[in-house]
Design a protein around this motif. Structure first.
Motif, PDB file in Angstrom:
ATOM      1  N   LYS A   1     -11.271   0.239   4.054  1.00 21.53           N
ATOM      2  CA  LYS A   1     -11.588  -0.767   5.069  1.00 21.53           C
ATOM      3  C   LYS A   1     -10.470  -1.814   5.184  1.00 21.53           C
ATOM      4  N   SER A   2      -9.905  -2.217   4.048  1.00 25.36           N
ATOM      5  CA  SER A   2      -8.825  -3.212   4.079  1.00 25.36           C
ATOM      6  C   SER A   2      -7.586  -2.649   4.771  1.00 25.36           C
ATOM      7  N   ALA A   3      -7.220  -1.418   4.409  1.00 29.91           N
ATOM      8  CA  ALA A   3      -6.034  -0.805   5.028  1.00 29.91           C
ATOM      9  C   ALA A   3      -6.229  -0.709   6.542  1.00 29.91           C
ATOM     10  N   HIS A   4      -7.437  -0.353   6.942  1.00 29.60           N
ATOM     11  CA  HIS A   4      -7.757  -0.270   8.373  1.00 29.60           C
ATOM     12  C   HIS A   4      -7.687  -1.651   9.027  1.00 29.60           C
ATOM     13  N   ALA A   5      -8.263  -2.650   8.350  1.00 27.44           N
ATOM     14  CA  ALA A   5      -8.260  -4.009   8.900  1.00 27.44           C
ATOM     15  C   ALA A   5      -6.832  -4.541   9.031  1.00 27.44           C
ATOM     16  N   LEU A   6      -5.940  -4.070   8.164  1.00 26.56           N
ATOM     17  CA  LEU A   6      -4.544  -4.524   8.217  1.00 26.56           C
ATOM     18  C   LEU A   6      -3.751  -3.801   9.301  1.00 26.56           C
ATOM     19  N   GLY A   7      -4.429  -2.991  10.086  1.00 28.21           N
ATOM     20  CA  GLY A   7      -3.765  -2.369  11.231  1.00 28.21           C
ATOM     21  C   GLY A   7      -3.116  -1.034  10.943  1.00 28.21           C
ATOM     22  N   CYS A   8      -3.336  -0.472   9.748  1.00 29.77           N
ATOM     23  CA  CYS A   8      -2.748   0.837   9.450  1.00 29.77           C
ATOM     24  C   CYS A   8      -3.468   1.933  10.226  1.00 29.77           C
TER      25      CYS A   8
ATOM     26  N   PRO B   1     -10.523 -10.246  14.879  1.00 33.29           N
ATOM     27  CA  PRO B   1      -9.784  -9.355  13.977  1.00 33.29           C
ATOM     28  C   PRO B   1      -9.031 -10.110  12.880  1.00 33.29           C
ATOM     29  N   ALA B   2      -8.456 -11.262  13.206  1.00 33.09           N
ATOM     30  CA  ALA B   2      -7.721 -12.035  12.197  1.00 33.09           C
ATOM     31  C   ALA B   2      -8.658 -12.457  11.069  1.00 33.09           C
ATOM     32  N   ILE B   3      -9.852 -12.920  11.432  1.00 32.35           N
ATOM     33  CA  ILE B   3     -10.820 -13.365  10.420  1.00 32.35           C
ATOM     34  C   ILE B   3     -11.295 -12.188   9.580  1.00 32.35           C
ATOM     35  N   LYS B   4     -11.562 -11.049  10.232  1.00 25.67           N
ATOM     36  CA  LYS B   4     -12.008  -9.874   9.475  1.00 25.67           C
ATOM     37  C   LYS B   4     -10.919  -9.384   8.516  1.00 25.67           C
TER      38      LYS B   4
ATOM     39  N   GLU C   1      -0.778 -15.439  17.791  1.00 31.97           N
ATOM     40  CA  GLU C   1       0.125 -16.057  16.809  1.00 31.97           C
ATOM     41  C   GLU C   1      -0.626 -16.459  15.553  1.00 31.97           C
ATOM     42  N   LEU C   2      -1.839 -16.967  15.743  1.00 26.51           N
ATOM     43  CA  LEU C   2      -2.653 -17.322  14.573  1.00 26.51           C
ATOM     44  C   LEU C   2      -2.806 -16.105  13.665  1.00 26.51           C
ATOM     45  N   GLU C   3      -3.189 -14.949  14.234  1.00 25.86           N
ATOM     46  CA  GLU C   3      -3.382 -13.741  13.442  1.00 25.86           C
ATOM     47  C   GLU C   3      -2.102 -13.355  12.714  1.00 25.86           C
TER      48      GLU C   3
END
Ligand SMILES: [Zn+2]
Ligand SMILES: [Zn+2]
Length: 523
Positions: A81-88, A332-335, A477-479
């Protein structure tokens, strides 16, 4: 985010066992399986075993039940889930079959994390029997790689991904003999993560000169999570070096003239939620009339009374709150920050009813451990009451930078006292966000929204601010900046750990020797 393709083998990498063996063993067909194993290829044998199980009266539901209790290390799902959340871009390459893999990934709630599952086809036929076919039709068109089993060359799948994704960097995780061939296809900027003491790890160690990618072994799900996220962070930082100068405008200083300072403005949402509700429910004129006569917080309580008198209900207020504008990259940034293990908190001069309603509607309430704001509740008559965070009549907080009902700086100090040396990133925009910025230490970061009051005050008083300052203008930019700062801090903090924990580049340059036949271990 940087483009990283993360490829997972499935058996003994995502799950702890071989899914084929698991199903056969759990449904009591181990003896027959062992009898037939010398007589046919593995993939054909699995199709045959499904026929036998079907004949014995085992149903698709029986197979699904067995698959749903497959053992998995508790850190694997969070890692994915983390790797996915990081945009991989996550993909599976596996010699199991699509029915087993889909069933398990859906059961674990992570199917949607993967963009692609490359594996042997499978389907339930008209008689309710699971059919398993080879990924490559080796009778008709053999794949010609002699490192790999006849039904699948994982190396060729990696080459296809590389051809399509261009220079995107790849992290490959695996354990079996079949994971050696794709390891040889990886490039110097890639990483291979073989599971320690498993066949792929042995083969890679014996043939280090053939492997161009960086090698990082792992032993269990916890190490997999730690090492995988560390490499993603490293790659993201490397890739973002080029972007950061033009995109982030680090440490920009403008000595803007000071002007009339309006009231706290938006950070998470793109408006002030108090103004939003008052305006949307048509009470702006009254609000403006009363504003000079009482503190903001007391005025909001009064406005809720007026709206209630006019017949506006709690449901009306909720509907208005649910359509509050928000930049599409904020959620998405918060997640992502949450998935990376950060402790997220809200400090706001709005009120708990507005904030809870909006965060729940956005599906991110559970990302926050704490919401520090003015209390609010619905009274017996269905009127929303809003109270001050600090009872300024009884016990004023004594900070003259902040409004009477809330000193955000004091809340930051309470968090610091409780959390010790944990580092802090503070995001804000309003006048009330200046006081907490002064409480941050040198290892912390403050992210004021550009051209907003906090940003003006920070720029005019840079010598008073110990934390590093990074401005931002919109959700994108925040993200970008927030995740970059989290990555930087995580890297810095893990430096101390990594020497004894990760054993970077541990693998010895063992003499190279005979290739696959060295390993009788099933993959
Ligand atoms: Zn191959
Ligand atoms: Zn204060």
């Amino acid at each position: 985010m940087a483009g990283i393709v993360v490829v997972f083998d499935f058996d003994k990498t995502i799950i702890e066992v071989d899914s084929d063996n698991w199903v056969v063993d759990e449904l009591g067909a181990t003896d027959l399986f062992n009898q037939l194993l010398p007589t046919m290829p593995w993939n054909s044998l699995m199709d045959r075993m499904m026929k036998e199980l079907h004949t014995q009266g085992k149903t698709i539901q029986d197979i699904e039940e067995v698959l749903k209790r497959v053992p998995i290390h508790p850190r694997i799902v969070p890692a994915i889930k983390s790797a996915h959340a990081l945009g991989c871009d996550l993909r599976v390459i596996s010699d199991a079959n699509v029915f087993f893999i889909e069933t398990i990934l859906k059961h674990l709630g992570i199917r949607d994390c993967f963009s692609e599952i490359n594996t042997n086809p499978g389907y339930v036929d008209g008689e309710g029997r699971l059919r398993i076919l080879p990924y490559v039709d080796f009778q008709k068109s053999p794949h010609s790689c002699n490192l790999c089993p006849p039904n699948m060359c994982k190396g060729m799948i990696v080459e296809r991904i590389q051809a399509k994704e261009g220079k995107k960097r790849m992290i490959y995780l695996g354990d079996g003999i079949g994971d050696f061939c794709p390891s040889l296809k990886l490039r110097e900027a890639d990483f291979v993560m073989p599971r320690k003491d498993f066949p792929a790890w042995n083969l890679i160690n014996k043939n280090r000169t053939l492997v161009k990618a960086g090698v990082h072994e792992w032993t269990n799900g916890k190490e997999l999570e730690h090492i995988l996220l560390q490499w993603i962070n490293t790659i993201n930082i490397e890739e973002s070096q080029l972007l950061s100068m033009e995109n982030c405008k680090f440490q920009t200083k403008h000595n803007a003239a000071h002007g009339a300072l309006p009231r706290p403005l938006p950070t998470i949402i793109d408006v002030d939620s108090d103004n939003w509700v008052v305006d949307e429910l048509g009470a702006t004129d009254l609000f403006n009339q009363l504003l000079p006569t009482m503190p903001w917080n007391s005025l909001m309580d009064r406005m809720m009374k007026e709206l209630h008198t006019q017949g506006k209900t709690i449901q009306d207020i909720e509907e208005v709150l649910k359509r509050v504008p928000i930049h599409p990259r904020i959620v998405p940034a918060i997640k992502s920050a949450h998935a990376l293990g950060c402790d997220l908190r809200v400090i706001s001069d709005a009120n708990v009813f507005f904030i809870e309603t909006i965060l729940k509607h956005l599906g991110i309430r559970d990302c926050f451990s704490e919401i520090n704001t003015n209390p609010g509740y619905v009274d017996g008559e269905g009127r929303l009451r809003i109270l001050p965070y600090v009872d300024f009549q009884k016990s004023p907080h004594g900070c003259n930078l902040c409004p009477p009902n809330m000193c955000k700086g004091m809340i930051v100090e309470r968090i610091q006292a409780k959390e010790g040396k944990k580092r802090m990133i503070y995001l804000g925009d309003g006048i009330g966000d200046f006081c907490p910025s002064l409480k941050l230490s040198e290892a912390d970061f403050v992210m004021p929204r550009k051209d907003f009051p906090a940003w003006n005050l920070i720029n005019k008083n840079r010598t008073l601010v110990k934390a590093t300052v990074h401005e931002w203008t919109n959700g994108q930019e925040l993200e970008h900046i927030l995740l970059q700062l989290i990555n930087t801090i995580n890297m810095e903090e893990s430096q101390l750990l990594s020497v004894d924990y990760c054993k970077l580049v541990t693998m010895s340059k063992a003499a190279h020797g005979a290739l696959p036949q060295a390993l009788p271990v099933p993959y």
